[in-house]
Design a protein around this motif. Structure first.
Motif, PDB file in Angstrom:
ATOM      1  N   SER A 105       0.770  -0.955  -0.486  1.00 53.59           N
ATOM      2  CA  SER A 105       0.224  -0.259  -0.164  1.00 53.59           C
ATOM      3  C   SER A 105       1.017   1.327  -0.022  1.00 53.59           C
ATOM      4  CB  SER A 105      -0.379  -0.068   1.740  1.00 53.59           C
ATOM      5  OG  SER A 105      -1.685  -1.551   0.563  1.00 53.59           O
ATOM      6  N   GLU A 106       1.408   1.875   0.783  1.00 55.55           N
ATOM      7  CA  GLU A 106       2.945   2.487   0.397  1.00 55.55           C
ATOM      8  C   GLU A 106       3.019   2.962  -0.425  1.00 55.55           C
ATOM      9  OE1 GLU A 106       3.406   4.376   2.966  1.00 55.55           O
ATOM     10  OE2 GLU A 106       3.617   3.452   5.242  1.00 55.55           O
ATOM     11  N   LEU A 107       3.540   1.894  -1.303  1.00 55.01           N
ATOM     12  CA  LEU A 107       4.134   1.888  -3.189  1.00 55.01           C
ATOM     13  C   LEU A 107       3.200   2.641  -4.218  1.00 55.01           C
ATOM     14  CD1 LEU A 107       6.621  -1.218  -3.143  1.00 55.01           C
ATOM     15  CD2 LEU A 107       7.459   0.918  -2.411  1.00 55.01           C
ATOM     16  N   VAL A 108       1.890   1.784  -3.332  1.00 54.73           N
ATOM     17  CA  VAL A 108       0.881   2.270  -4.710  1.00 54.73           C
ATOM     18  C   VAL A 108      -0.077   3.216  -4.836  1.00 54.73           C
ATOM     19  CG1 VAL A 108       0.889  -0.370  -5.392  1.00 54.73           C
ATOM     20  CG2 VAL A 108      -0.954  -0.142  -3.500  1.00 54.73           C
ATOM     21  N   SER A 109      -0.530   3.714  -2.686  1.00 49.65           N
ATOM     22  CA  SER A 109      -1.206   4.459  -2.544  1.00 49.65           C
ATOM     23  C   SER A 109      -0.612   5.683  -1.473  1.00 49.65           C
ATOM     24  CB  SER A 109      -2.384   4.025  -2.102  1.00 49.65           C
ATOM     25  OG  SER A 109      -1.866   3.795  -1.060  1.00 49.65           O
ATOM     26  N   ASP A 110      -1.111   6.751  -0.847  1.00 49.83           N
ATOM     27  CA  ASP A 110      -0.760   7.819  -0.478  1.00 49.83           C
ATOM     28  C   ASP A 110      -0.663   7.226   1.460  1.00 49.83           C
ATOM     29  OD1 ASP A 110       0.269   9.125  -2.343  1.00 49.83           O
ATOM     30  OD2 ASP A 110      -1.865  10.429  -1.651  1.00 49.83           O
ATOM     31  N   TYR A 111      -1.646   6.473   1.294  1.00 52.05           N
ATOM     32  CA  TYR A 111      -1.948   5.738   2.438  1.00 52.05           C
ATOM     33  C   TYR A 111      -2.396   4.853   2.785  1.00 52.05           C
ATOM     34  CZ  TYR A 111      -5.764   8.889   4.959  1.00 52.05           C
ATOM     35  OH  TYR A 111      -6.631   9.326   4.587  1.00 52.05           O
ATOM     36  N   VAL A 206     -17.074  -7.672   8.252  1.00 49.91           N
ATOM     37  CA  VAL A 206     -16.395  -7.714   9.532  1.00 49.91           C
ATOM     38  C   VAL A 206     -14.811  -6.465   9.151  1.00 49.91           C
ATOM     39  CG1 VAL A 206     -17.860 -10.062  10.140  1.00 49.91           C
ATOM     40  CG2 VAL A 206     -14.694 -10.061   8.593  1.00 49.91           C
ATOM     41  N   ARG A 207     -14.722  -6.297   8.323  1.00 49.78           N
ATOM     42  CA  ARG A 207     -13.254  -5.754   8.160  1.00 49.78           C
ATOM     43  C   ARG A 207     -13.385  -4.578   6.787  1.00 49.78           C
ATOM     44  NH1 ARG A 207      -9.881  -9.552   9.229  1.00 49.78           N
ATOM     45  NH2 ARG A 207      -9.502  -8.429  11.556  1.00 49.78           N
ATOM     46  N   ILE A 208     -12.876  -3.535   6.802  1.00 51.93           N
ATOM     47  CA  ILE A 208     -12.562  -2.177   5.470  1.00 51.93           C
ATOM     48  C   ILE A 208     -11.283  -2.411   5.199  1.00 51.93           C
ATOM     49  CG2 ILE A 208     -13.165   0.093   4.900  1.00 51.93           C
ATOM     50  CD1 ILE A 208     -16.017  -0.435   6.568  1.00 51.93           C
ATOM     51  N   PHE A 209     -10.809  -2.258   4.206  1.00 52.45           N
ATOM     52  CA  PHE A 209      -9.833  -1.560   3.661  1.00 52.45           C
ATOM     53  C   PHE A 209      -9.663  -0.955   2.916  1.00 52.45           C
ATOM     54  CE2 PHE A 209      -8.909  -6.713   5.075  1.00 52.45           C
ATOM     55  CZ  PHE A 209      -7.798  -6.453   5.403  1.00 52.45           C
ATOM     56  N   GLY A 210      -8.866   0.094   2.938  1.00 57.92           N
ATOM     57  CA  GLY A 210      -9.098   0.972   2.075  1.00 57.92           C
ATOM     58  C   GLY A 210      -7.788   1.853   2.171  1.00 57.92           C
ATOM     59  N   ALA A 211      -7.468   2.327   0.130  1.00 57.50           N
ATOM     60  CA  ALA A 211      -6.309   2.866   0.344  1.00 57.50           C
ATOM     61  C   ALA A 211      -6.520   4.154  -0.044  1.00 57.50           C
ATOM     62  CB  ALA A 211      -5.756   2.223  -1.044  1.00 57.50           C
TER      63      ALA A 211
END
Length: 247
Positions: A105-111, A206-211
């Motif tokens: 994620s650090e490589l493909v998005s800001d956070y 049950v979980r949310i991932f975000g970029a």
């Protein structure tokens, strides 16, 4: 006992228990025994054991309770052990997966970030990559739950944020643009791409991932272009003389 430890459970002594303990964990097991015998009455620890029949290393959760007589002398100890090897392995696998996800994620998005969704719908922040601090000025410790996370959004965008969240909690992916208010009071535009994780057993998210990507500069350029176009059109519409442009 035989299934977990690989040795018969009849007549087990403390010394035999210590022999089963993984060498690096022996001191922890010994301390648990001594603390219980010294008057703490009980202990609960997680440690590794070495199965005596095949040398396999397993994880156990051990519980112990000491019975004292009227003179406060220990007379008997009861104990139990639960094999938690699969649980520990699953937690380690998830931890490694999260670490890989954060690096990518650090490589493909800001956070990037992850929220755990409680049964009552409350959101608990699990982690956020370091670039979050660079963009917002806040650390993850300063924003421990979803209620505090909403506080960093521009007030006019809160309804949009809430609508975005409801879409995610319904099990659908969502992408939206918001304005953030940084710790020093500046406004920044971000593009948030979020994916919910649905549990079939619980029939809920049950979980949310975000970029998240910082699109402030792009927004500023778009605004400058719009203002430039409006300025150009205003000149054309108000000039009384001829007007032409040459390259």
């Amino acid at each position: 006992w035989l299934q977990i430890h690989g040795v018969s459970g009849s007549g087990i002594s403390k010394n035999e228990l210590m022999e089963i303990a993984f060498p690096d964990d022996a001191d922890m097991v010994e301390k648990a025994f001594q603390d219980a015998l010294a008057g703490l009455n009980s202990y609960e620890i997680k440690h590794r054991i070495v199965r005596q029949n095949n040398g396999e290393v397993r994880y156990v959760k051990a519980l112990g309770k000491v019975i004292f007589d009227d003179n406060k002398q220990p007379v008997k100890m009861f104990g139990s052990a639960q094999d938690i090897t699969e649980q520990i392995q699953a937690e380690e696998t998830l931890r490694e997966s999260d670490q890989r996800y954060r690096v990518i994620s650090e490589l493909v998005s800001d956070y990037a970030y992850a929220f755990r969704v409680e049964p009552d719908g409350a959101l608990v922040g699990e982690w956020v990559t370091d670039a979050f601090t660079k963009i917002t000025g806040y650390t993850s410790d300063e924003l421990p739950d979803a209620a505090h996370w909403q506080a960093i959004y521009h007030p006019d965008d809160i309804p949009l944020v809430q609508k975005h969240l409801q879409v995610l909690l319904s099990g659908q992916e969502s992408t939206e643009e918001f304005r953030l208010i940084t710790k020093d009071g500046k406004t920044r535009w971000v593009l948030s791409k979020d994916r919910p994780i649905w549990s079939e057993s619980e029939q809920r998210v049950v979980r949310i991932f975000g970029a998240v990507q910082d699109i402030t500069e792009r927004k500023q350029m778009t605004q400058m272009l719009r203002e430039s176009t409006e300025w150009y059109q205003a000149i054309i519409q108000t000039t009384m003389d001829g007007f032409w442009v040459a390259d």
